[in-house]
Design a protein around this motif. Structure first.
Motif, PDB file in Angstrom:
ATOM      1  N   TYR B  36       0.847  -1.187   0.000  1.00 40.69           N
ATOM      2  CA  TYR B  36       0.000   0.000   0.000  1.00 40.69           C
ATOM      3  C   TYR B  36       0.882   1.235   0.000  1.00 40.69           C
ATOM      4  N   THR B  37       0.293   2.342  -0.385  1.00 39.14           N
ATOM      5  CA  THR B  37       0.986   3.625  -0.368  1.00 39.14           C
ATOM      6  C   THR B  37       0.163   4.602   0.451  1.00 39.14           C
ATOM      7  N   LEU B  64      -3.044  -1.411  -4.720  1.00 43.09           N
ATOM      8  CA  LEU B  64      -3.309  -2.091  -5.986  1.00 43.09           C
ATOM      9  C   LEU B  64      -3.523  -3.562  -5.704  1.00 43.09           C
ATOM     10  N   TYR B 102       1.577  -8.293  -7.466  1.00 39.66           N
ATOM     11  CA  TYR B 102       0.653  -7.760  -6.461  1.00 39.66           C
ATOM     12  C   TYR B 102      -0.629  -8.581  -6.309  1.00 39.66           C
TER      13      TYR B 102
ATOM     14  N   SER D  46       6.882  -5.293  -1.444  1.00 43.03           N
ATOM     15  CA  SER D  46       7.549  -6.587  -1.369  1.00 43.03           C
ATOM     16  C   SER D  46       8.899  -6.498  -0.650  1.00 43.03           C
ATOM     17  N   ARG D  47       9.584  -5.362  -0.779  1.00 44.22           N
ATOM     18  CA  ARG D  47      10.859  -5.210  -0.084  1.00 44.22           C
ATOM     19  C   ARG D  47      10.581  -4.746   1.320  1.00 44.22           C
ATOM     20  N   ARG D  50      13.475  -0.947   3.739  1.00 47.22           N
ATOM     21  CA  ARG D  50      14.134  -0.080   2.790  1.00 47.22           C
ATOM     22  C   ARG D  50      14.815   1.049   3.530  1.00 47.22           C
ATOM     23  N   ASP D  58       9.112   8.024   0.827  1.00 46.16           N
ATOM     24  CA  ASP D  58       8.968   7.793  -0.605  1.00 46.16           C
ATOM     25  C   ASP D  58       8.437   9.026  -1.323  1.00 46.16           C
ATOM     26  N   ALA D  86      12.865  -0.172  -4.528  1.00 45.39           N
ATOM     27  CA  ALA D  86      11.448  -0.232  -4.200  1.00 45.39           C
ATOM     28  C   ALA D  86      10.724   0.703  -5.154  1.00 45.39           C
ATOM     29  N   VAL D  87       9.863   0.135  -5.968  1.00 49.61           N
ATOM     30  CA  VAL D  87       9.175   0.964  -6.962  1.00 49.61           C
ATOM     31  C   VAL D  87       7.892   0.285  -7.417  1.00 49.61           C
ATOM     32  N   ILE D  88       6.867   1.082  -7.656  1.00 48.61           N
ATOM     33  CA  ILE D  88       5.654   0.572  -8.265  1.00 48.61           C
ATOM     34  C   ILE D  88       5.204   1.594  -9.321  1.00 48.61           C
TER      35      ILE D  88
HETATM   36  N1  LIG Z   1       0.080  -3.349  -3.957  1.00 49.90           N
HETATM   37  C1  LIG Z   1       0.484  -2.090  -3.768  1.00 49.90           C
HETATM   38  N2  LIG Z   1      -0.431  -1.085  -3.760  1.00 49.90           N
HETATM   39  C2  LIG Z   1      -0.052   0.197  -3.600  1.00 49.90           C
HETATM   40  N3  LIG Z   1       1.215   0.577  -3.424  1.00 49.90           N
HETATM   41  C3  LIG Z   1       2.168  -0.375  -3.397  1.00 49.90           C
HETATM   42  C4  LIG Z   1       1.853  -1.752  -3.574  1.00 49.90           C
HETATM   43  N4  LIG Z   1       2.998  -2.439  -3.499  1.00 49.90           N
HETATM   44  C5  LIG Z   1       3.991  -1.539  -3.318  1.00 49.90           C
HETATM   45  N5  LIG Z   1       3.499  -0.306  -3.255  1.00 49.90           N
HETATM   46  C6  LIG Z   1       4.250   0.944  -3.088  1.00 49.90           C
HETATM   47  O1  LIG Z   1       5.479   0.844  -3.770  1.00 49.90           O
HETATM   48  C7  LIG Z   1       6.573   0.919  -2.875  1.00 49.90           C
HETATM   49  C8  LIG Z   1       7.654  -0.053  -3.277  1.00 49.90           C
HETATM   50  O2  LIG Z   1       7.128  -1.343  -3.323  1.00 49.90           O
HETATM   51  P1  LIG Z   1       8.074  -2.627  -3.387  1.00 49.90           P
HETATM   52  O3  LIG Z   1       9.058  -2.364  -4.483  1.00 49.90           O
HETATM   53  O4  LIG Z   1       7.152  -3.763  -3.659  1.00 49.90           O
HETATM   54  O5  LIG Z   1       8.728  -2.710  -2.031  1.00 49.90           O
HETATM   55  C9  LIG Z   1       5.961   0.641  -1.510  1.00 49.90           C
HETATM   56  O6  LIG Z   1       6.680   1.293  -0.484  1.00 49.90           O
HETATM   57  C10 LIG Z   1       4.571   1.199  -1.649  1.00 49.90           C
HETATM   58  O7  LIG Z   1       4.559   2.605  -1.410  1.00 49.90           O
END
Ligand SMILES: Nc1ncnc2c1ncn2[C@@H]1O[C@H](COP(=O)(O)O)[C@@H](O)[C@H]1O
Ligand SMILES: Nc1ncnc2c1ncn2[C@@H]1O[C@H](COP(=O)(O)O)[C@@H](O)[C@H]1O
Ligand SMILES: Nc1ncnc2c1ncn2[C@@H]1O[C@H](COP(=O)(O)O)[C@@H](O)[C@H]1O
Ligand code: NA
Ligand code: NA
Ligand code: NA
Lengths: 320, 103, 320, 103, 103, 320
Positions: B36-37, B64, B102, D46-47, D50, D58, D86-88
């Motif tokens: 989540y964000t 998402l 996701y 997922s990470r 961070r 972020d 970490a990116v979406i």
């Molecule tokens: N399913 C998700 N829905 C909304 N935001 C997400 C989701 N997964 C990751 N994020 C955002 O993207 C960032 C990086 O995600 P990640 O690379 O999976 O660690 C996280 O810190 C969240 O802010």
């Protein structure tokens, strides 16, 4: 002690900053303390109160402290019950809103406490140094009692445990109690290096805090109509009653005139930081308009302008 | 868009009182959200006055998720919070890069 | 100098605030310093260190400063190499993670430095005034060395130049070095008008900063399992080794007992502001859990509680 | 909506580590974005862990662009950052007022 | 999504100078918006330089409204602010829980 | 009074912090004061100026204050007209942009004022204590006059009333005027408890503020090309003219040398907090690049480095 006058209280920079905040809000100024700063100031003020209290506590014999401590605890249990009874019986307010408001009026407003201390100090009569420890004692019990009242009969939408956690682990309690313990451990000598930051800067920081509190309180004033005449009267008369009761009881526990007046200000004050958070979690059905407007829009301004000089005058009369 | 990288998912947005944040995040994770964000928000809605100025400003949660999880979150929030708390929830379509992560 | 005791260090307001932060996090309190305030405090602290160091430097003859400066530079080059070797050989940790961790342990933690200075000052033995200049000298070289190690053999995902820019133009270096230059230019006289802000308020501001650092460090504690026993031992033993080495070398450059102990605390400390940012940019493949948990979760708490008194005791023994 | 003012564009949203902000903004401008809106965010993905708490929270980047530019941004981010950061990234439809400005 | 709870509405997003916030909120309420959510933002657009660093950062206004109200808001903003102020407005579809509240 | 030298001004911590901010921006550092802190500092500085001015005003006989007050008011009306005429006639700048820039150069920069006061104080010649009251007097009229000029002939996109409200209810005026009134009411005695916060901390807080102002001003420098040579010359020569005019007129109203120099600095300075907000609302057609770059990127740095020593030297020559 004719100095305990209303006027000399009203023209302190702290009160005037509160008034300036109200005016800024009324003329629709863009003036607002940034949220981060307001939060930071509240953390600073609570930790400073706690630490200074702890330093003083480390010098206070238990025999001197025990009486005021027990009285404070008792008042923390009794005042929410009084408030609840008045709201239910006289105000005909429903059970959950009565309990919610009672939690606020049983607990304590740290800012009212600080202003009461400053008032006495400015008059040349600083209260006992251990008073901040009493703030910590007074903060929690009333909220617990009021939630118990609310949960004892009915099934509720909120969670009693979550509400309790919100008070106990809330930043007010963590900072006050944590500060008290730190202050007690370090004593006056350990406090010396941080004293310029936490003591000399204190009154000035309070000016900024009250500027913002004025802005927020002004936002509440427009809800005065919604809360109705009973709650307005309640927000003035109950504090006076609690204050008078406290001063009268203080005779029996060896508090100074200023100590009694400050304790009266504390007991008569209504929480608007710890209690709202806990009540919102535990009693979401309660209407925040009622408890926020009465505690912040009515009782707080009343106490810091008129209430505190009254409690001092009465304490002077009874204990002086 | 025709990129093979993109997976259609649902973007669930919840704006609500800060005080509910922890509970909500725990629950939507349970219901299957993989992330989540959060952004700080403020706002106005049907509940004219709220404690949010005291409990800190509102929180805006975006997640998402798959359509099924979105439905579960929507139902949970509607049932648990709509009556007593300031809250708004809405669902949108989104094409998510490497979206299979996701689900 | 039996005063260099563990206990008197542990009950300073600064350390206790750190502990309070850890506790607040463990009981899931909502207490958090707002990000803006935390950033603001770190800017204030770094600029204050720099300026005070510069003011002192303006009074220090080069002949006195040159020895400690060269030793510090050498240690900034050698310690990341030691750290890397230990991680690779004993820890069997892969090259990129070893280099990432080595960058942290070669660089310096400004907060550890401040606490080491306060410790000596509280014991009545303030270290040399020019020590902050050594912090500036120690900050960068280790990160450069560690990145060189990482980039020398392999192609990397990150950018070496971007990482270097991140350190050199990062706010730690800008504020420390900028403050040093400002302090040197204005001297004691020019510093006088800003002294109440930057000097009297310093210890108190540090209390708030460490409150937040405690909250953040507690968040790292839950990752202790993930980093494994080797890195936990590394996070305690390498600082001791670096500290002992530094105290021993300090004999030859004319530092006071306190100066040697503070330099030991600096060298033994691990960066958790400048290094993480640079490493994240230059070595994104490295796992932040390793370098953040060991530097912030293990070495920082170890140093400020146990390490610093050890370095002082040893310095007293060797140089006293 | 039937307003003649509206032009259909793509809204690309990127949530990522603050430390990448400058590089990303430069790049998406190069790829054809005429503007962007930034908000501070935090989150979980997922990470698990961070460095964002140290490098600041972020960043959430939104840019309204044509479908072609959206595709280019998506590909760039996926290739350059997905592995280590970490990116979406996701793409949505949006009807933009005087949207021709942004193409 | 098939949940009966959901009502299709329009999500209008406006990013503009902080200095216009009050006026805009008053106006969109007049035009029929039942609520809005605000977040702080910054950004870059066609007006290279703006006073926003002095008047505080930009503001990002989101409002869930019916299609008709969305159209009215879009027209109002386009007419009143596009010429002289930094502003962007776009409209998206959203499925809103208990959406009838917001119509 | 050969001490009023350029160099001793340039090496004050406040100016050096401004330079450090510029450098940080040029090397693309990540250093930025968080917005909340920057806002908080500006609130603190404005309220502090107001309160200190009010405290002094409460001690000043009206007969002493009236002359400077009237001169300031007149200059607040005349200088925007001068500025407008120069921009239109010599610069051939269109009407709306000329009015917008004139509003800035008629109004006052509080930071320039503070630095001018510090400069004199550091030289051992503090100006009259009531000067902050003159800042409040100078802030508004020029903006009103300039907006009148802009609205008198044409229909405008913006709203004249909204612009006026923005100045009058803007935080600059609320804090300056509110602070003045509070200070006058509480007097020196009432100010004492908040003095450590508002007075001792003042110079240091200014250092942090100017660090950020340097970063922001550096961002403006890249627009120097866009504003063209006329506006660059205007941003240097008009302040000199206004400054000289003010010093010369100060002869006739009994100001001290320092008082005349500080008033000259104020009159010559260009607003970059109150005026931009008001102008943006009332004259949205005006291009912010012009008025922000000239006031913040040219006039402010010019005044605080070169202008202020010039005004002091001239005042010493004419009034000394
Ligand atoms: N399913 C998700 N829905 C909304 N935001 C997400 C989701 N997964 C990751 N994020 C955002 O993207 C960032 C990086 O995600 P990640 O690379 O999976 O660690 C996280 O810190 C969240 O802010
Ligand atoms: N129509 C709307 N559009 C966008 N946000 C809304 C709307 N209505 C409510 N909100 C958000 O949801 C929060 C709670 O709304 P409510 O429960 O109606 O008081 C508000 O504070 C707003 O942030
Ligand atoms: N293409 C875009 N995508 C996203 N946001 C934009 C875009 N263009 C402009 N904006 C936002 O709208 C504001 C005003 O844009 P402008 O009026 O073009 O200067 C900018 O500061 C951005 O926050
Ligand atoms: Na009470
Ligand atoms: Na080190
Ligand atoms: Na002027």
């Amino acid at each position: 002690m004719e100095n305990f006058s209303l006027l000399s209280n009203l023209i302190s920079p702290v009160i005037l900053a509160f008034v300036l905040g109200i005016i800024a809000s009324l003329v629709r100024s863009d003036l607002r303390l940034p949220g981060a700063l307001y939060n930071g100031l509240s953390i600073y003020l609570l930790l400073a109160i706690g630490m200074k209290g702890g330093v003083e506590l480390s010098k206070t014999p238990l025999s001197v402290f025990i009486g005021p401590a027990i009285l404070t605890l008792l008042l923390g249990i009794v005042t929410p019950i009084i408030a609840y009874a008045v709201l239910r019986k006289l105000g005909k307010i429903d059970r959950v809103n009565s309990a919610a408001i009672a939690a606020h009026y049983g607990s304590v407003s740290a800012v009212t406490f600080i202003i009461a201390v400053s008032f006495g100090t400015a008059m040349g009569h600083p209260p006992e140094g251990f008073m901040p420890a009493l703030v910590a004692i007074l903060e929690v019990p009333a909220i617990v009692v009021a939630l118990m009242i609310a949960f004892v009969k009915d099934k509720r939408a909120g969670s009693w445990q979550a509400g309790l956690h919100e008070v106990l682990a809330g930043r007010s309690v963590i900072l006050l109690v944590g500060g008290l313990i730190i202050g007690t451990l370090i004593g006056a000598e350990g406090f010396a290096p941080v004293e310029p930051f936490f003591k000399s800067g204190f009154q000035g920081a309070l000016v900024l805090f009250l500027l913002e509190l004025g802005i927020v309180a002004a936002g509440r004033l427009k809800d005065l109509k919604k809360v109705g005449p009973f709650l307005i009267a309640f927000g003035i008369l109950l504090p006076i009653f609690h204050g008078v009761l406290t001063v009268w009881l203080s005779q029996f526990i060896g508090l100074s005139v200023s100590g009694a007046a400050v304790l009266a200000a504390m007991v008569s004050s209504a929480s608007y930081i710890a209690a709202p958070a806990a009540v919102r979690i535990a009693l979401p059905e309660a209407n925040p308009t009622y408890y926020l407007t009465s505690s912040l829009g009515i009782t707080f301004p009343f106490n810091v302008t008129i209430g505190i000089p009254i409690y001092y005058t009465l304490a002077e009369y009874l204990l002086g | 868009m025709s990129t093979k990288l993109l997976v259609p998912l649902k973007l669930v947005t919840i704006v609500t009182e800060r005080i509910l944040e922890d509970r909500l995040l725990r629950k939507i994770t349970e219901l299957g959200a993989k992330g989540y964000t959060l952004t700080q928000a403020s706002g106005k809605g049907s509940r004219g006055i709220r404690s949010s100025e005291w409990a800190g400003p509102d929180t805006r949660i975006e997640s998402l998720v798959s359509a099924g999880v979105a439905e579960a979150i929507v139902e949970y929030v509607a049932e648990s919070f709509f009556e007593h708390y300031a809250v708004i929830v809405y669902v949108q379509d989104a094409q998510v890069v490497r979206g299979e992560k996701y689900i």
